[in-house]
Each structure stands twice: as C-alpha cells, then as structure tokens.
Design an enzyme around this catalytic site. Structure first.
Site, PDB file in Angstrom:
ATOM      1  N   GLU A 176      37.397  34.815  33.505  1.00  0.00           N
ATOM      2  CA  GLU A 176      36.558  35.363  35.021  1.00  0.00           C
ATOM      3  C   GLU A 176      35.430  35.634  34.388  1.00  0.00           C
ATOM      4  O   GLU A 176      34.357  36.881  34.637  1.00  0.00           O
ATOM      5  CB  GLU A 176      37.370  36.184  35.709  1.00  0.00           C
ATOM      6  CG  GLU A 176      38.303  37.117  35.856  1.00  0.00           C
ATOM      7  CD  GLU A 176      38.926  37.996  36.230  1.00  0.00           C
ATOM      8  OE1 GLU A 176      38.249  38.998  35.527  1.00  0.00           O
ATOM      9  OE2 GLU A 176      39.574  38.342  38.035  1.00  0.00           O
ATOM     10  N   GLU A 251      45.415  35.168  40.441  1.00  0.00           N
ATOM     11  CA  GLU A 251      45.389  35.840  40.169  1.00  0.00           C
ATOM     12  C   GLU A 251      45.276  36.585  42.141  1.00  0.00           C
ATOM     13  O   GLU A 251      44.904  36.771  42.444  1.00  0.00           O
ATOM     14  CB  GLU A 251      45.077  36.634  40.015  1.00  0.00           C
ATOM     15  CG  GLU A 251      44.883  37.425  38.465  1.00  0.00           C
ATOM     16  CD  GLU A 251      43.851  38.065  37.350  1.00  0.00           C
ATOM     17  OE1 GLU A 251      42.973  39.203  37.834  1.00  0.00           O
ATOM     18  OE2 GLU A 251      43.694  38.020  36.310  1.00  0.00           O
TER      19      GLU A 251
END
Length: 596
Positions: A176, A251
């Site tokens: 991320e 995710e």
C-alpha cells in the site's frame, strides 16, 4: 544402477512439480492455463505453530485454493544482523511447506513494510535509534537494513517458489505504498533486490482503487492488487493505470480491526457475500484479508494515528471478525462463504478438520508478590529523557526519575508521552497521562520535601503501523517541563518485561509503592487445552502464563478475555503472572471458552 535410476526418477518428479505462473492481459496463468486465485490470508507469527496445519485446512475447507502470508521483518530480526527463522512461530519455510502439503498455493507478502496492525508495520524498531532516519524510501541507512533483510529472507523462500517446485506464485513489492509515498525508485530498488536473490516469479503491488494511490504505488510489470476491488469501476481504474497486467482484489475484507475503547468491529455478511459474488461471477481473483486473524501475542500489536495528537492502539486479539475465529473455529460467516464459493469453483471443497478443543478453567486467586519498584535495574543517567529506542529497547515499559529543583509544584507537561504514563511525586501516585488527544499536563501538588522526587512510568502500547506518523518512538520523546521550566538530570530504568525479566522476579511485596504490582497465581489441568483468560477483575497490564506473554489487557474494553493456546499450558500446575499498573487488591481470574 539402481541408485542412478532412483536419482533419475526423483529428478523427473521434481521437474514435474515445477510450475510457471505468468500474466495474461486480464487473467493469471498457471502453466499456460487461466487460474483464478481464491486466497485466504493468515499470518504464521499470530498462530501457534502446532495449529498451522489446522488453520490452513480450515481455509481450504472454506473453498480457498491459496494462502496469502505476511512476513513481519521485526519478528525475525530484533537486532541488526541477528535473524531467527526457527524458534516459536518463526519457521516461515515450514509454514509454506505445510501449505503445499495441504494442496494450497501461496502469495508471499514480505514487506519490508506490511502494515497488518502489527508493531511498526513489521519494520524493526532498531531503525528508530537513528535520530534522522527516514523510512520506506531510499535513505541509505534504511536501505542497508532492507538489503540485509531481503538477502537473508530470500534464503528461506527462494527454494519454495513455484519455479523451484514450491507453492509460491507471486511476491508482493512493499505494501500500500500509494497511501504513504511516491518514490517509485524505491519500489524498483526492492524489485531489483528480489531479482538479484533469485526470485523469478511475478510481482504484484497492493493499493486502494484510486488514481493517485495506483499512480504512486504500482510499478511496470507488477500485477495490480486492489485493496479492495469490488466493482467494474475499481477494475477499470486499474486497467487505466496498466492495461497489460491482470488486476485482482488483494484485500477483500470479511472483517475489520478493533482499537482499545471501541466496540468490537463487526462487518455485514450480506454485503461481503455481494462483493464475493461479483468477484466469483466475473472470474476475478481475490484474497480475503483475513480468513483467520490469530493473536497479537506479547507486545506485537500496532496502532493507528491520522493526526499528530491521535493514538489508536490495537487490542491484543486479532480475531478481526474473520470467518475462522481466533481459536480456529468456523463462524456463521465461514459457512456462508463456503456455500457461495462451492457454487462457482470446479473442485470439491473438503470437509472441515477436527476442531481444536477449548476448555473452561474455574476461578483461581492471584496474590501480590512484588512491585516494579523493587525490580528496577541499574539506572542510566541522561541530561533529558530519551525514548526507548535510544537505549536499544523495543517495547514494554520505561521509568524516568529526577529531583525537582527550582519549580516544585504546578503544571507538569510531558512532550510527548508515548504512550501511557503514570506520574508519581515522592512515591505517591498523582495522575495518568494518555497520549491520545494531546492532553499531556497534570498538576503537581506542593511538597514539604526540599527536592521532591518525580517518577514517570511509561507504557509503550505499540508503534504506529500506518500512514505518515510511523516515526513513533516510545517513552518520553522530547522533554518534561514544570511551569515551563525544562527538567534536567534524569535517571532512566529500562523495563522491557521480556521472558528473562519475568523469570527473575522474586517475592518482595508488600514493600514499596502500590501502583505497578505483580500478582501471581496458578491453576491445575488434567489435560492442556485452549482457553481464554478472563481479566475483567483487573484494570490495565500484561499477563504471562508459564513465562509466555499473552499480551495486554485494559478494562476500557472491548477485550476482557485473552487467548491462551494449549501448547503454552501443561498437565498439572500452570503459573500465571500479571503486571497491573493500577490494581490495588488481589482478585481472581478464570478460563472461558470464547473471546466475548
């Protein structure tokens, strides 16, 4: 001749076991054929090693064909150059081999930064000993440590790549990054390090499905992971940034994290099933973060902060409202997901493995036996307070003491207390200072002593693991003032509360102060089994069972029950030690069967 024939046969079997995982324009390809990844994430460091196989079997019994694995750098290298890939839950290679034995592929998420609600996002806190260190970039000090980590970790995982006969299909670059920084040279440097260490499977990145995150976080040639991908628009955004690689939901969230002082976070199963149905119908690959969360044992739980005065520490449990709960049992969500996946996959989903036993333990009494004030090590003298990391300490507690000269009463301000401080004057407890909210001042009363003694006991509650405030040193991070006067000449006592320290404790109570008491008790088992220790009769502290640190508890909630796995228990007598910052009287605890 027989030996030669056996060697040839083994070589043929090994060659047949090797696979090529590659990218089509829109799909993943395994040995040239489209492959939908249905992954469930779990973290070996959060799961007792004897239960690794059972947890993988549970994910497979829910319909998953892949396991995603975070590796926490700071769990394997606690001091520079000293690595551990064998003790306790650290044998990453063994976990990955179990995945293969159970018919599961693996997505490897090695960081170096991972987030994961884990202390400092997996980065080792020894980096914070460098005063001007910059993380997650090409700072040469940081990159020297990263290079050492990747070089060492590669020795564990390279033999387990699918190209070498193992189950690892892809390796993630960082995590991320588009939510944190924009230095693609840094991401490319990480990729170059993996390639130099023989990692020859494809790479991917994971970022939110927004233009700026993907622009900053994805690199050419890496598949696009979306955290999360839930719609045609999300995947169109990924396609816009790189039309030549597949995108997937790296995710998809069946649950969520919980901080202290919050209610348990619960996610809506109906909304989750709608997301999964979209992904399954469109043949999109996805990873459930997490299929099973496990536990933030010891001091491994992280924290969040989105402004300078905010601090949101995570609870000890990482149950996460996941389909497989903290103790390894299926939830209603598990069966709903299993039923949905079974309607779309071409393979037969196996039956559930045998459940792990869980027991109740009748209430038993603990008694005070010493205090922190009678267990202090030799002090370190410094002109002003310094954080834990300056002394090489990564977690636990730290005590600062000084004599007051000049101002001796009035407004005491700690700048900044990381994270929970108890203030004492001449041995008397005055007040607490909690980092969250920025209210860091207390009033010191007048004293008849010529030079009063000021003591500040600070608890570290987890390094921040996400976003821009990750340079998060523990203890007193700047200075202490009294009516604006900077207080000098401090004695510092390091209290990491590690296993060696706990084992060294001897009975000294009732002498000393009445805050910071160690309580001890025991219970007897005919046969070890999992349980949850109910700490609702205590206030705030840490609990050890047979020398093993179960983690933090705090009566602000929501967590009152701490998971204790059977492998830390034994037949016969089991010793429990509690360190409580505020508890004044002995009380009972008991073992229960559930987190709530």
């Amino acid at each position: 001749m027989i030996l030669f024939t056996c060697f040839i046969c083994s070589a043929v079997v090994l060659a047949q076991d090797k696979h090529i995982f590659a990218f089509g324009k829109d799909v993943f390809l395994l040995d040239g054929k489209p492959r939908q990844i249905i992954s469930g994430e779990m973290h070996p460091a959060r799961i007792p090693k004897p239960y690794w196989r059972q947890r993988v079997q549970m994910a497979r019994a829910m319909g998953c064909n892949t396991i995603a694995v975070y590796i926490f750098w700071n769990y394997h290298e606690t001091s520079p150059g000293v690595f551990d890939f064998k003790t306790e839950n650290r044998d990453i290679a063994a976990f990955i081999k179990i995945c293969k034995e159970e018919g599961m592929w693996v997505l490897l998420r090695p960081g170096p930064y991972v987030c994961a609600e884990w202390d400092l996002g997996g980065l080792p806190s020894y980096l914070l000993k460098i005063p001007d260190i910059k993380l997650r970039c090409l700072d040469t000090r940081y990159m020297a440590a990263v290079t050492r980590y990747i070089n060492r970790l590669s020795k564990e995982v390279t033999p387990l790549l699918c190209t070498n006969g193992g189950p690892i299909l892809m390796v993630q670059i960082e995590n991320e990054y588009g939510s944190y920084g924009n230095d693609k040279r840094y991401l490319l440097a990480l990729k170059k390090l993996w390639l130099a260490n023989g990692v020859n499977v494809p790479f991917y990145t994971s970022d939110g499905p927004t233009d700026y995150m993907l622009d900053a976080g994805n690199i050419d040639g890496a598949a696009i992971g979306l955290d999360s991908g839930t719609s045609d628009d999300d995947f169109a955004t990924a396609k816009k940034h790189n039309p030549n690689v597949p995108a997937f939901s790296s995710e998809t969230y069946p649950g969520w994290l919980t901080h202290w002082k919050e209610p348990w976070q619960k996610t809506d199963t109906a909304s989750l099933l709608k997301e999964l149905q979209y992904l399954l119908e469109h043949k999109r690959s996805f990873n459930l973060y997490v299929v099973h969360g496990g536990t933030n044992f010891s001091f491994t739980a992280g924290a969040n902060a989105f402004k300078p005065t905010q601090f949101q520490p995570d609870v000890t449990s990482y149950d996460y409202d996941a389909p497989i709960n903290e103790q390894g049992q299926p939830t209603a969500k598990f069966f709903a997901i299993r039923n949905l996946i079974s309607q779309y996959v071409p393979y037969k989903i196996p039956d559930l493995p045998k459940p792990i036993p869980v027991i109740e333990v009748p209430a038993f009494q603990l008694q005070p036996f010493t205090t922190i004030w009678k267990e202090l090590p030799a002090p370190i003298n410094t002109p002003q307070p310094q954080p834990m990391e300056s002394f090489g300490q990564k977690s636990g507690f730290i005590l600062y003491s000084t004599k007051l000269v000049g101002h001796k009463s009035g407004t005491l301000t700690i700048t900044e207390p990381h994270d929970y401080a108890l203030v004492f004057l001449n041995g008397k407890f005055i007040d607490t200072v909690y980092r969250d909210g920025g209210k860091w001042s207390v009033t010191l009363p007048q004293s008849s002593i010529e030079n009063p003694q000021l003591d500040i006991l600070v608890e570290a509650m987890g390094h921040i693991n996400f976003a821009q405030y990750m340079i998060d040193r523990k203890g007193i991070t700047d200075r202490v003032t009294l009516n604006g006067m900077t207080l000098m000449n401090w004695q510092t006592y390091l209290l990491p509360m590690d296993e060696k320290f706990i084992a060294s404790l001897t009975s000294k109570y009732p002498e000393g102060f009445h805050e910071g008491i160690f309580f001890k008790g025991s219970f007897v088992l005919d046969e070890p089994a999992d349980t949850y220790l109910d700490l609702s009769n205590y206030i705030k502290g840490v609990v050890w069972v047979n020398g093993h640190n179960l983690g933090r508890y705090w009566n602000v909630g929501p967590q009152q029950h701490l998971y204790c796995p059977a492998n830390w228990l034994k037949k016969g007598n089991n010793e429990v030690i509690i360190f409580d910052l505020h508890q004044q009287k002995a009380a009972t605890i008991r073992g229960v069967k559930t987190l709530e």
